[in-house]
Design a protein around this motif. Structure first.
Motif, PDB file in Angstrom:
ATOM      1  N   ASP A   1       0.042 -16.364  -5.760  1.00  0.00           N
ATOM      2  CA  ASP A   1      -0.785 -17.507  -6.543  1.00  0.00           C
ATOM      3  C   ASP A   1      -1.415 -16.947  -7.770  1.00  0.00           C
ATOM      4  O   ASP A   1      -2.446 -16.104  -7.576  1.00  0.00           O
ATOM      5  N   PRO A   2      -1.044 -17.262  -9.168  1.00  0.00           N
ATOM      6  CA  PRO A   2      -1.434 -16.732 -10.120  1.00  0.00           C
ATOM      7  C   PRO A   2      -3.358 -16.983 -10.164  1.00  0.00           C
ATOM      8  O   PRO A   2      -3.866 -16.225 -10.843  1.00  0.00           O
ATOM      9  N   GLU A   3      -3.855 -18.070  -9.843  1.00  0.00           N
ATOM     10  CA  GLU A   3      -5.128 -18.319  -9.604  1.00  0.00           C
ATOM     11  C   GLU A   3      -5.876 -17.205  -8.658  1.00  0.00           C
ATOM     12  O   GLU A   3      -7.104 -17.193  -8.635  1.00  0.00           O
ATOM     13  N   LYS A   4      -5.011 -16.727  -7.421  1.00  0.00           N
ATOM     14  CA  LYS A   4      -5.548 -15.870  -6.528  1.00  0.00           C
ATOM     15  C   LYS A   4      -6.894 -16.505  -5.731  1.00  0.00           C
ATOM     16  O   LYS A   4      -7.845 -15.908  -5.517  1.00  0.00           O
ATOM     17  N   LYS A   5      -6.568 -17.690  -5.490  1.00  0.00           N
ATOM     18  CA  LYS A   5      -7.583 -18.481  -4.700  1.00  0.00           C
ATOM     19  C   LYS A   5      -7.889 -17.841  -3.371  1.00  0.00           C
ATOM     20  O   LYS A   5      -9.072 -17.874  -2.990  1.00  0.00           O
ATOM     21  N   ALA A   6      -7.077 -17.366  -2.673  1.00  0.00           N
ATOM     22  CA  ALA A   6      -7.369 -16.894  -1.295  1.00  0.00           C
ATOM     23  C   ALA A   6      -8.121 -15.417  -1.511  1.00  0.00           C
ATOM     24  O   ALA A   6      -9.064 -15.274  -0.663  1.00  0.00           O
ATOM     25  N   LEU A   7      -7.972 -14.534  -2.470  1.00  0.00           N
ATOM     26  CA  LEU A   7      -8.533 -13.579  -2.640  1.00  0.00           C
ATOM     27  C   LEU A   7      -9.993 -13.723  -3.311  1.00  0.00           C
ATOM     28  O   LEU A   7     -10.890 -13.201  -2.512  1.00  0.00           O
ATOM     29  N   PHE A   8      -9.922 -14.531  -4.382  1.00  0.00           N
ATOM     30  CA  PHE A   8     -11.228 -14.679  -4.939  1.00  0.00           C
ATOM     31  C   PHE A   8     -12.267 -15.570  -4.122  1.00  0.00           C
ATOM     32  O   PHE A   8     -13.457 -15.482  -4.224  1.00  0.00           O
TER      33      PHE A   8
ATOM     34  N   LYS B   1     -17.403 -12.269  -2.720  1.00  0.00           N
ATOM     35  CA  LYS B   1     -18.756 -12.790  -3.176  1.00  0.00           C
ATOM     36  C   LYS B   1     -18.934 -12.768  -4.621  1.00  0.00           C
ATOM     37  O   LYS B   1     -19.560 -13.738  -5.356  1.00  0.00           O
ATOM     38  N   GLU B   2     -18.077 -11.945  -5.371  1.00  0.00           N
ATOM     39  CA  GLU B   2     -18.338 -11.804  -6.706  1.00  0.00           C
ATOM     40  C   GLU B   2     -17.119 -11.071  -7.205  1.00  0.00           C
ATOM     41  O   GLU B   2     -16.550 -10.133  -6.710  1.00  0.00           O
ATOM     42  N   VAL B   3     -16.657 -11.678  -8.514  1.00  0.00           N
ATOM     43  CA  VAL B   3     -15.464 -10.789  -9.241  1.00  0.00           C
ATOM     44  C   VAL B   3     -15.988 -10.548 -10.484  1.00  0.00           C
ATOM     45  O   VAL B   3     -16.266 -11.184 -11.248  1.00  0.00           O
TER      46      VAL B   3
ATOM     47  N   ILE C   1     -14.194  -6.136  -7.225  1.00  0.00           N
ATOM     48  CA  ILE C   1     -14.248  -7.229  -6.163  1.00  0.00           C
ATOM     49  C   ILE C   1     -15.576  -6.896  -5.245  1.00  0.00           C
ATOM     50  O   ILE C   1     -15.405  -5.994  -4.768  1.00  0.00           O
ATOM     51  N   VAL C   2     -16.554  -7.765  -5.004  1.00  0.00           N
ATOM     52  CA  VAL C   2     -17.617  -7.565  -4.385  1.00  0.00           C
ATOM     53  C   VAL C   2     -17.499  -8.460  -3.138  1.00  0.00           C
ATOM     54  O   VAL C   2     -17.201  -9.717  -3.032  1.00  0.00           O
TER      55      VAL C   2
ATOM     56  N   VAL D   1      -6.460  -1.699 -12.855  1.00  0.00           N
ATOM     57  CA  VAL D   1      -7.249  -0.914 -11.635  1.00  0.00           C
ATOM     58  C   VAL D   1      -8.335  -1.925 -11.268  1.00  0.00           C
ATOM     59  O   VAL D   1      -8.739  -2.721 -12.080  1.00  0.00           O
ATOM     60  N   VAL D   2      -8.216  -1.922  -9.871  1.00  0.00           N
ATOM     61  CA  VAL D   2      -9.291  -2.833  -9.117  1.00  0.00           C
ATOM     62  C   VAL D   2     -10.073  -2.062  -8.226  1.00  0.00           C
ATOM     63  O   VAL D   2      -9.664  -1.085  -7.330  1.00  0.00           O
ATOM     64  N   PHE D   3     -11.532  -2.387  -8.158  1.00  0.00           N
ATOM     65  CA  PHE D   3     -12.462  -1.491  -7.286  1.00  0.00           C
ATOM     66  C   PHE D   3     -13.070  -2.348  -6.209  1.00  0.00           C
ATOM     67  O   PHE D   3     -13.252  -3.622  -6.436  1.00  0.00           O
ATOM     68  N   PHE D   4     -13.269  -1.631  -4.944  1.00  0.00           N
ATOM     69  CA  PHE D   4     -13.816  -2.237  -3.988  1.00  0.00           C
ATOM     70  C   PHE D   4     -15.054  -1.254  -3.456  1.00  0.00           C
ATOM     71  O   PHE D   4     -14.603  -0.210  -2.833  1.00  0.00           O
ATOM     72  N   ARG D   5     -16.373  -1.544  -3.501  1.00  0.00           N
ATOM     73  CA  ARG D   5     -17.416  -0.679  -2.997  1.00  0.00           C
ATOM     74  C   ARG D   5     -17.494  -0.899  -1.561  1.00  0.00           C
ATOM     75  O   ARG D   5     -17.277  -1.879  -0.952  1.00  0.00           O
ATOM     76  N   ASP D   6     -18.455  -0.240  -0.934  1.00  0.00           N
ATOM     77  CA  ASP D   6     -19.041  -0.384   0.358  1.00  0.00           C
ATOM     78  C   ASP D   6     -17.901  -0.972   1.395  1.00  0.00           C
ATOM     79  O   ASP D   6     -18.049  -1.692   2.138  1.00  0.00           O
ATOM     80  N   GLN D   7     -16.807   0.091   1.437  1.00  0.00           N
ATOM     81  CA  GLN D   7     -16.020  -0.125   2.286  1.00  0.00           C
ATOM     82  C   GLN D   7     -15.877   0.902   3.586  1.00  0.00           C
ATOM     83  O   GLN D   7     -16.203   1.940   3.460  1.00  0.00           O
ATOM     84  N   ASP D   8     -15.758   0.335   4.808  1.00  0.00           N
ATOM     85  CA  ASP D   8     -15.782   1.123   6.005  1.00  0.00           C
ATOM     86  C   ASP D   8     -14.210   1.022   6.414  1.00  0.00           C
ATOM     87  O   ASP D   8     -13.764   0.280   7.091  1.00  0.00           O
ATOM     88  N   LEU D   9     -13.351   1.887   5.552  1.00  0.00           N
ATOM     89  CA  LEU D   9     -12.079   2.111   5.709  1.00  0.00           C
ATOM     90  C   LEU D   9     -11.471   3.035   6.680  1.00  0.00           C
ATOM     91  O   LEU D   9     -11.609   4.098   6.362  1.00  0.00           O
ATOM     92  N   ALA D  10     -10.540   2.507   7.619  1.00  0.00           N
ATOM     93  CA  ALA D  10     -10.033   3.432   8.592  1.00  0.00           C
ATOM     94  C   ALA D  10      -8.789   3.860   7.703  1.00  0.00           C
ATOM     95  O   ALA D  10      -8.120   3.143   7.044  1.00  0.00           O
ATOM     96  N   PRO D  11      -8.523   5.225   8.045  1.00  0.00           N
ATOM     97  CA  PRO D  11      -7.230   5.885   7.366  1.00  0.00           C
ATOM     98  C   PRO D  11      -5.937   5.042   7.609  1.00  0.00           C
ATOM     99  O   PRO D  11      -4.924   4.953   6.876  1.00  0.00           O
ATOM    100  N   GLN D  12      -6.130   4.755   8.958  1.00  0.00           N
ATOM    101  CA  GLN D  12      -5.037   3.918   9.524  1.00  0.00           C
ATOM    102  C   GLN D  12      -4.874   2.596   8.653  1.00  0.00           C
ATOM    103  O   GLN D  12      -3.597   2.204   8.426  1.00  0.00           O
ATOM    104  N   LYS D  13      -5.667   1.733   8.381  1.00  0.00           N
ATOM    105  CA  LYS D  13      -5.835   0.483   7.633  1.00  0.00           C
ATOM    106  C   LYS D  13      -5.126   0.905   6.113  1.00  0.00           C
ATOM    107  O   LYS D  13      -4.447   0.344   5.318  1.00  0.00           O
ATOM    108  N   GLN D  14      -5.757   2.024   5.732  1.00  0.00           N
ATOM    109  CA  GLN D  14      -5.303   2.415   4.186  1.00  0.00           C
ATOM    110  C   GLN D  14      -3.755   2.666   4.028  1.00  0.00           C
ATOM    111  O   GLN D  14      -3.159   2.247   3.371  1.00  0.00           O
ATOM    112  N   LEU D  15      -3.114   3.306   5.065  1.00  0.00           N
ATOM    113  CA  LEU D  15      -1.811   3.490   5.069  1.00  0.00           C
ATOM    114  C   LEU D  15      -1.006   2.307   5.509  1.00  0.00           C
ATOM    115  O   LEU D  15      -0.049   1.921   4.825  1.00  0.00           O
TER     116      LEU D  15
END
Length: 425
Positions: free
Chosen positions: A109-116, A120-122, A133-134, A158-172
């Protein structure tokens, strides 16, 4: 599939004495990536004997323990020397076949409605590249949001995401959704999960380790080397890097930023005459690591060489991008060496010197104990990790790279500014 560029084939085989060959193989074990030299203090060499588990920064240790990473065998996991390619033709053959690639951002979706809509904030950090992306956890994204994120990365570099509790498994898992994950035969990786999860493909980005173990020469007076130079990842691959996801779980209190520069904007900086000259041309790209040439084993190491489009079209945006970088672009095909050098040096300077096509990002999260992710598209960018913290504070992260399509040039594609209706002056 998009049209393919020609490939540069490695040297063939030639007879040599067994004694000479074994001496050359032994010499290879001491070779470092391009731009690397032995560290002055002469500490532990790269190999299985080096377990840095006791030096693992505490935020990284807590993240790994929280998400079930098996640290009982040490950290990081280093490649088995017997499995590391020693000859350039062996290394060239790794992933040297076409594989099906799905551009996840193409039909998003070019408007990225699901993501945005879930954020909380873009926040756009500069006019044309870099978005934060906040309020979203990457581990919670559904497929629709992943597709829209791929499109956002293709548009914003490039897109950034702070305050992530990210498992390496999920990253892969996220990396595999976006393409074939690159498994590097020569770099340290994260251990498997305690439940047996195979996490090969998650590489370790840890400059302290690279300086001490792999001889990466970084200091205040020599702050260029490794990731601390302008570069694009894995340009020597048959199907080079697309989306790369670096999650830093340990970040200096001050400094340790990374800078990205836009290939879209670099192309738009050129005159129409130079754009026309470069459109459709190809260049030779080299690997960061080097190997033995079977044909001339005593003449020293050689990198993998590959030929790709110099100006490439992004399949999701349809925009042209200047695909060069000083660290790994060797020459422009069809030009005399002096001509190629003159033009390439100018193209490198476009990327490196124009602050208006760059974004500099500080990784520090707002919540203690959490990490920050950067997700960028190597097809349309260069990046440079700033060595201003000088190793006085640890900086540690894990990286997953998804390989994309064979680079191609579509003569009907437009530049970014043309597509957006912006001034070309």
């Amino acid at each position: 599939m998009a049209p393919t560029a020609a490939t540069v084939t490695p040297a063939g085989s030639a007879p040599t004495t067994e004694e000479e060959l074994q001496k050359t193989i032994a010499k290879l074990a001491s070779l470092k990536p391009l731009g690397h030299t032995n560290h002055k203090d002469g500490r532990t060499k790269f190999g299985k004997e080096a377990s840095w588990i006791e030096s693992l920064p505490e935020p990284a240790r807590q993240r790994f323990e929280r998400h079930g990473i098996d640290l009982s065998g040490g950290y990081p996991i280093t490649p088995d020397p017997d499995l590391i390619p020693k000859f350039v033709d062996e290394a060239f053959a790794v992933r040297n076949e076409d594989y099906a690639y799905i551009e996840r951002g193409k039909n998003a979706d070019p408007e990225k409605k699901a993501l945005f809509g879930a954020a909380k904030e873009v926040k756009h950090l500069t006019k044309h590249l870099g978005t934060e992306i906040v309020g979203l956890q990457l581990s919670d994204l559904n497929d629709k949001q992943k597709d829209e994120l791929a499109l956002l990365v293709a548009e914003r570099v490039v897109v950034f995401f702070r305050d992530q509790d990210l498992a390496p498994q999920k990253q892969l898992e996220l990396g595999k959704y976006w393409g074939q994950v690159e498994i590097h035969p020569q770099v340290p990786r994260v251990p498997n999960g305690v439940n047996g999860d195979d996490l090969n493909g998650i590489t370790v980005i840890w400059q302290d380790y690279s300086r001490a173990v792999n001889g990466l020469d970084l200091s205040f007076k020599h702050a260029i080397g490794g990731n601390s130079q302008w570069h694009t990842d894995l340009v020597h691959e048959h199907q080079p890097a697309g989306i790369t996801h670096l999650h830093n779980d340990t970040i200096p209190e001050v400094g340790g930023d990374t800078v990205w520069s836009s290939g879209y904007a670099a192309y738009d900086k050129l005159s129409p005459a130079l754009q026309q000259f470069l459109d459709g041309k190809t260049a030779i790209y080299r690997s960061a690591h080097q190997y033995i040439d079977r044909e001339n084993p005593l003449r020293g190491p050689k990198p993998i060489l590959r030929e790709h489009a110099l100006v490439r079209t992004h399949p999701a945006t349809g925009w042209k991008s200047l695909y060069v970088n000083k660290a790994m672009t060797v020459r422009i095909v069809g030009l005399e060496p002096e001509e190629s050098k003159l033009i390439l040096d100018y193209l490198f300077s476009i990327y490196e010197k124009n602050l208006d096509i760059q974004v500099r990002f500080n990784w520090k999260p707002s919540k203690p104990g959490l990490g920050t992710s950067a997700i960028w598209d190597n097809r349309i960018s260069q990046h440079n990790a700033v060595w201003d913290h000088e190793g006085l504070e640890p900086r540690h992260g894990t990286r997953v790279t998804s390989l994309a399509e064979i680079p191609y040039f579509d003569p009907n594609s437009k530049s970014q500014r043309q597509a957006l209706g912006l001034s070309l002056d």
